[in-house]
Design a protein around this motif. Structure first.
Motif, PDB file in Angstrom:
ATOM      1  N   ASN A 278      55.423  -4.900  84.858  1.00  0.00           N
ATOM      2  CA  ASN A 278      55.491  -6.045  83.940  1.00  0.00           C
ATOM      3  C   ASN A 278      54.109  -6.599  83.643  1.00  0.00           C
ATOM      4  N   LYS A 279      53.268  -6.697  84.678  1.00  0.00           N
ATOM      5  CA  LYS A 279      51.923  -7.246  84.491  1.00  0.00           C
ATOM      6  C   LYS A 279      51.060  -6.319  83.631  1.00  0.00           C
ATOM      7  N   ILE A 280      51.204  -5.018  83.830  1.00  0.00           N
ATOM      8  CA  ILE A 280      50.439  -4.063  83.009  1.00  0.00           C
ATOM      9  C   ILE A 280      50.958  -4.072  81.575  1.00  0.00           C
ATOM     10  N   TYR A 281      52.276  -4.192  81.428  1.00  0.00           N
ATOM     11  CA  TYR A 281      52.883  -4.209  80.087  1.00  0.00           C
ATOM     12  C   TYR A 281      52.363  -5.387  79.271  1.00  0.00           C
ATOM     13  N   GLU A 282      52.060  -6.491  79.946  1.00  0.00           N
ATOM     14  CA  GLU A 282      51.516  -7.662  79.248  1.00  0.00           C
ATOM     15  C   GLU A 282      50.155  -7.361  78.617  1.00  0.00           C
ATOM     16  N   LYS A 283      49.477  -6.325  79.109  1.00  0.00           N
ATOM     17  CA  LYS A 283      48.149  -5.978  78.602  1.00  0.00           C
ATOM     18  C   LYS A 283      48.205  -4.998  77.431  1.00  0.00           C
ATOM     19  N   PHE A 284      49.391  -4.513  77.077  1.00  0.00           N
ATOM     20  CA  PHE A 284      49.533  -3.641  75.911  1.00  0.00           C
ATOM     21  C   PHE A 284      49.288  -4.432  74.634  1.00  0.00           C
ATOM     22  N   THR A 285      48.541  -3.845  73.714  1.00  0.00           N
ATOM     23  CA  THR A 285      48.429  -4.453  72.388  1.00  0.00           C
ATOM     24  C   THR A 285      49.652  -4.062  71.567  1.00  0.00           C
ATOM     25  N   MET A 286      49.888  -4.767  70.462  1.00  0.00           N
ATOM     26  CA  MET A 286      51.020  -4.435  69.600  1.00  0.00           C
ATOM     27  C   MET A 286      50.881  -3.016  69.061  1.00  0.00           C
ATOM     28  N   ALA A 287      49.662  -2.620  68.728  1.00  0.00           N
ATOM     29  CA  ALA A 287      49.425  -1.265  68.203  1.00  0.00           C
ATOM     30  C   ALA A 287      49.783  -0.210  69.255  1.00  0.00           C
ATOM     31  N   GLU A 288      49.426  -0.477  70.519  1.00  0.00           N
ATOM     32  CA  GLU A 288      49.743   0.483  71.585  1.00  0.00           C
ATOM     33  C   GLU A 288      51.251   0.609  71.782  1.00  0.00           C
ATOM     34  N   LYS A 289      51.969  -0.524  71.718  1.00  0.00           N
ATOM     35  CA  LYS A 289      53.425  -0.475  71.847  1.00  0.00           C
ATOM     36  C   LYS A 289      54.039   0.342  70.718  1.00  0.00           C
ATOM     37  N   GLU A 290      53.516   0.155  69.503  1.00  0.00           N
ATOM     38  CA  GLU A 290      54.048   0.899  68.357  1.00  0.00           C
ATOM     39  C   GLU A 290      53.744   2.391  68.475  1.00  0.00           C
ATOM     40  N   LEU A 291      52.537   2.731  68.973  1.00  0.00           N
ATOM     41  CA  LEU A 291      52.188   4.136  69.176  1.00  0.00           C
ATOM     42  C   LEU A 291      53.151   4.808  70.151  1.00  0.00           C
ATOM     43  N   LEU A 292      53.491   4.114  71.242  1.00  0.00           N
ATOM     44  CA  LEU A 292      54.413   4.680  72.220  1.00  0.00           C
ATOM     45  C   LEU A 292      55.820   4.817  71.657  1.00  0.00           C
ATOM     46  N   GLU A 293      56.231   3.869  70.807  1.00  0.00           N
ATOM     47  CA  GLU A 293      57.540   3.973  70.143  1.00  0.00           C
ATOM     48  C   GLU A 293      57.574   5.203  69.242  1.00  0.00           C
ATOM     49  N   VAL A 294      56.479   5.410  68.495  1.00  0.00           N
ATOM     50  CA  VAL A 294      56.395   6.572  67.606  1.00  0.00           C
ATOM     51  C   VAL A 294      56.420   7.857  68.432  1.00  0.00           C
ATOM     52  N   ARG A 295      55.661   7.873  69.517  1.00  0.00           N
ATOM     53  CA  ARG A 295      55.637   9.052  70.394  1.00  0.00           C
ATOM     54  C   ARG A 295      57.047   9.382  70.889  1.00  0.00           C
ATOM     55  N   LYS A 296      57.795   8.361  71.349  1.00  0.00           N
ATOM     56  CA  LYS A 296      59.150   8.569  71.845  1.00  0.00           C
ATOM     57  C   LYS A 296      60.049   9.112  70.742  1.00  0.00           C
ATOM     58  N   PHE A 297      59.891   8.582  69.551  1.00  0.00           N
ATOM     59  CA  PHE A 297      60.694   9.031  68.409  1.00  0.00           C
ATOM     60  C   PHE A 297      60.433  10.511  68.118  1.00  0.00           C
ATOM     61  N   VAL A 298      59.142  10.906  68.118  1.00  0.00           N
ATOM     62  CA  VAL A 298      58.771  12.292  67.836  1.00  0.00           C
ATOM     63  C   VAL A 298      59.296  13.223  68.942  1.00  0.00           C
ATOM     64  N   GLU A 299      59.152  12.791  70.198  1.00  0.00           N
ATOM     65  CA  GLU A 299      59.653  13.604  71.315  1.00  0.00           C
ATOM     66  C   GLU A 299      61.156  13.849  71.191  1.00  0.00           C
ATOM     67  N   ASN A 300      61.916  12.782  70.893  1.00  0.00           N
ATOM     68  CA  ASN A 300      63.361  12.923  70.755  1.00  0.00           C
ATOM     69  C   ASN A 300      63.733  13.825  69.584  1.00  0.00           C
ATOM     70  N   ALA A 301      63.010  13.656  68.474  1.00  0.00           N
ATOM     71  CA  ALA A 301      63.293  14.466  67.289  1.00  0.00           C
ATOM     72  C   ALA A 301      62.986  15.949  67.566  1.00  0.00           C
ATOM     73  N   TYR A 302      61.904  16.215  68.273  1.00  0.00           N
ATOM     74  CA  TYR A 302      61.538  17.592  68.581  1.00  0.00           C
ATOM     75  C   TYR A 302      62.536  18.228  69.554  1.00  0.00           C
ATOM     76  N   SER A 303      62.995  17.413  70.526  1.00  0.00           N
ATOM     77  CA  SER A 303      63.999  17.905  71.463  1.00  0.00           C
ATOM     78  C   SER A 303      65.289  18.276  70.729  1.00  0.00           C
ATOM     79  N   LEU A 304      65.678  17.426  69.771  1.00  0.00           N
ATOM     80  CA  LEU A 304      66.863  17.707  68.968  1.00  0.00           C
ATOM     81  C   LEU A 304      66.679  18.962  68.127  1.00  0.00           C
ATOM     82  N   PHE A 305      65.482  19.129  67.560  1.00  0.00           N
ATOM     83  CA  PHE A 305      65.159  20.316  66.768  1.00  0.00           C
ATOM     84  C   PHE A 305      65.287  21.587  67.609  1.00  0.00           C
ATOM     85  N   GLU A 306      64.762  21.539  68.856  1.00  0.00           N
ATOM     86  CA  GLU A 306      64.841  22.720  69.728  1.00  0.00           C
ATOM     87  C   GLU A 306      66.275  23.104  70.030  1.00  0.00           C
ATOM     88  N   LYS A 307      67.131  22.079  70.226  1.00  0.00           N
ATOM     89  CA  LYS A 307      68.539  22.357  70.524  1.00  0.00           C
ATOM     90  C   LYS A 307      69.268  22.918  69.304  1.00  0.00           C
TER      91      LYS A 307
END
Length: 357
Positions: A328-357
């Motif tokens: 929680n304390k480390i998460y407080e140090k994330f910038t909004m841009a970093e949070k959005e980058l990780l959301e995008v990364r998760k989206f791409v990972e899920n989409a690629y996993s679905l593509f492989e299946k």
């Protein structure tokens, strides 16, 4: 679970098998089974029937009731996809309906309990036996302070333990153990005059080396230390105890920005802790825009282990934060841009996993 609950059983009463999700709960469960069986399994373990067959083999090897302990089970709902959950539910259902001496214990944070309703459709009795682990009472917390101090030859000024608990949770009847641990760590270092050097371990207060874990080491009393009320005042306020602990430990390191970026890789997009190999941590650091060399990552991770911010490497080669509260304390140090980058990364990972299946 590993200490309190395990000590309620005789060794012959159960064969505990701890499982963490890691990258995939099915793969981690199969690995745990293969590591426990004494007979070589000449078949893959990836369907409910094969899991049943493998567990039967373990029972014949050990002749003890088998208890699978799924720790940090909320990771299945945070990181797992629908197919992983459904396959696992099918395996759990098959085991629960079998005649095998096999039980499952799921350990998870209560805010993710709603995810278990997906299991309830297939295993209606899954909610019939559950225990909520409450915070420690003041009475038990006093013992948790005083008894270890006796063993390690630490003297307590009269009223120290009571004053510490009042400072931790004024007017409350229970104690947040994470805060108690970090506060006592700070008191210990003030009393001993010890500041951990970068990459070094605390004298007398460090974790035992990996090879000694699991044994019952002989305890050698340290030189007498005194925990006093004046040290308690010197330790500061509890309101941001973990934050100051984290800042204090990071400030001891040379490259603080790189260390903080690396620490962020051990925190999920939901602000919970997640386990990572050094290679996976490097990829996450790249996502956040920082290229850290592999040898530097290994060195920083070991330093963070020594400072007790990260746990030791598990059997899958992964590291993780010692407390969700640190996440929680480390998460407080994330910038909004970093949070959005990780959301995008998760989206791409899920989409690629679905593509492989």
């Amino acid at each position: 679970i590993d200490c309190g609950l395990a000590n309620k059983f005789q060794e012959s009463d159960l064969l505990p098998i701890a499982v963490r999700r890691g990258g995939n709960v099915l793969e981690s469960l199969a690995t745990a089974i293969k590591q426990t069986t004494l007979s070589a399994l000449n078949f893959p373990v990836d369907t409910p029937k094969q899991f049943l067959k493998a567990i039967h083999s373990i029972y014949l090897d050990h002749y003890k009731p088998i208890f699978f302990i799924f720790d940090q089970f909320e990771e299945l709902f945070i990181f797992g996809d629908r197919e992983e959950r459904r396959t696992f539910i099918s395996i759990a259902k098959t085991l629960s309906e079998s005649d095998l001496q096999c039980r499952m214990i799921f350990v998870m944070r209560e805010e993710y309990m709603a995810g278990i309703t997906e299991f309830e459709k297939f295993i209606p009795t899954i909610f019939s036996n559950r225990v909520r682990i409450e915070k420690m009472s003041h009475r038990n917390a006093l013992e948790a302070i005083k008894e270890p101090c006796k063993i390690f030859n630490i003297s307590l000024e009269e009223g120290f333990a009571e004053a510490l608990l009042e400072k931790l949770s004024p007017g409350e009847t229970d104690v947040e153990l994470t805060y108690l641990q970090v506060f006592l760590d700070k008191i210990f270092r003030l009393a001993a005059g010890v500041v951990p050097p970068p990459g070094g371990e605390l004298k007398g207060g460090s974790s035992p080396p990996p090879e000694s874990r699991g044994a019952s080491p002989a305890i050698t009393p340290a030189p007498t230390l005194n925990f006093t009320l004046s040290l308690l005042e010197k330790a500061g306020n509890v309101s941001d105890l973990l934050g100051s602990f984290l800042e204090e430990q990071i400030s001891l390191l040379e490259n603080q920005d790189v260390t903080l970026t690396l620490l962020k890789s051990f925190v999920s997009v939901k602000g919970t802790k997640q386990s990572m190999t050094p290679g996976e941590a490097r990829e996450y650091a790249l996502t956040l825009g920082r290229d850290i060399k592999a040898d530097s990552i290994t060195e920083i991770i070991q330093t963070l282990v020594n400072l007790r911010i990260l746990c030791e490497k598990d059997q899958n080669g992964k590291y993780e934060l010692r407390h969700d509260a640190l996440a929680n304390k480390i998460y407080e140090k994330f910038t909004m841009a970093e949070k959005e980058l990780l959301e995008v990364r998760k989206f791409v990972e899920n989409a690629y996993s679905l593509f492989e299946k």
